[in-house]
Write a protein that holds these residues in place. Sequence first.
Motif, mmCIF file in Angstrom:
data_model
loop_
_atom_site.group_PDB
_atom_site.id
_atom_site.type_symbol
_atom_site.label_atom_id
_atom_site.label_comp_id
_atom_site.label_asym_id
_atom_site.label_seq_id
_atom_site.Cartn_x
_atom_site.Cartn_y
_atom_site.Cartn_z
ATOM 1 N N SER A 139 -2.220 -10.443 3.129
ATOM 2 C CA SER A 139 -0.791 -10.768 2.976
ATOM 3 C C SER A 139 -0.304 -10.474 1.553
ATOM 4 C CB SER A 139 -0.510 -12.218 3.367
ATOM 5 O OG SER A 139 -0.974 -13.120 2.387
ATOM 6 N N TYR B 235 7.852 -9.709 9.304
ATOM 7 C CA TYR B 235 7.365 -10.246 10.576
ATOM 8 C C TYR B 235 5.840 -10.107 10.670
ATOM 9 C CZ TYR B 235 12.225 -10.191 12.256
ATOM 10 O OH TYR B 235 13.568 -10.384 12.414
ATOM 11 N N VAL B 236 5.333 -8.966 10.253
ATOM 12 C CA VAL B 236 3.885 -8.751 10.280
ATOM 13 C C VAL B 236 3.202 -9.703 9.310
ATOM 14 C CG1 VAL B 236 2.029 -7.083 9.852
ATOM 15 C CG2 VAL B 236 4.121 -6.349 11.021
ATOM 16 N N ARG B 237 3.770 -9.844 8.101
ATOM 17 C CA ARG B 237 3.179 -10.761 7.119
ATOM 18 C C ARG B 237 3.182 -12.201 7.647
ATOM 19 N NH1 ARG B 237 5.672 -11.275 1.160
ATOM 20 N NH2 ARG B 237 7.455 -11.952 2.408
ATOM 21 N N ARG C 266 10.896 -6.003 9.151
ATOM 22 C CA ARG C 266 9.750 -5.611 9.989
ATOM 23 C C ARG C 266 8.426 -5.917 9.285
ATOM 24 N NH1 ARG C 266 13.130 -1.192 10.885
ATOM 25 N NH2 ARG C 266 11.892 0.139 9.516
#
Length: 148
Positions: free
Chosen positions: A91, A130-132, A127
């Motif tokens: 992250s 959201y992944v993080r 975007r």
Amino acid sequence: MLSALEVVTTVAVGLMVGVEFSVAFVMNPIFNALPEDSNQQAHSHGGRMLGAMMPVWYIGSLVLVAVWAVAGWHHRGTGLVVTAGALLILSVVMSLLLLVPINNRNKTWTPENRPADWKQQMKRWDRFHYVRVAVIVGAFTLLVTALT
């Protein structure tokens, strides 16, 4: 002492997850519903405020997880803690390579100087964010599981 470290670490990471989840699913949708100038100014202000606070929180959480992993090396659940630490490292790397460059530009924008593609840049940031969020939720879940 290890139990206190486990609780403090889990709470710190959990609060960080809550803030980032809120940014993704509460604050940004609110900002995006505002008129264009207000929308961009809200994103810019949020970028300045959270951009100053979150690096300390991410690194602090990572340090706490590392200390937990070392202190509890011979205890059950250490593999989960180490995996959570790896996700937190991911992250941080994602933040530095993908999100921070966009945020550093965003926090200087005003309605007078923002680029024509500012909305596309903010959608790209969303975007990646959201992944993080998914990555840090995974780390938090592993830490909670390690407590049991």
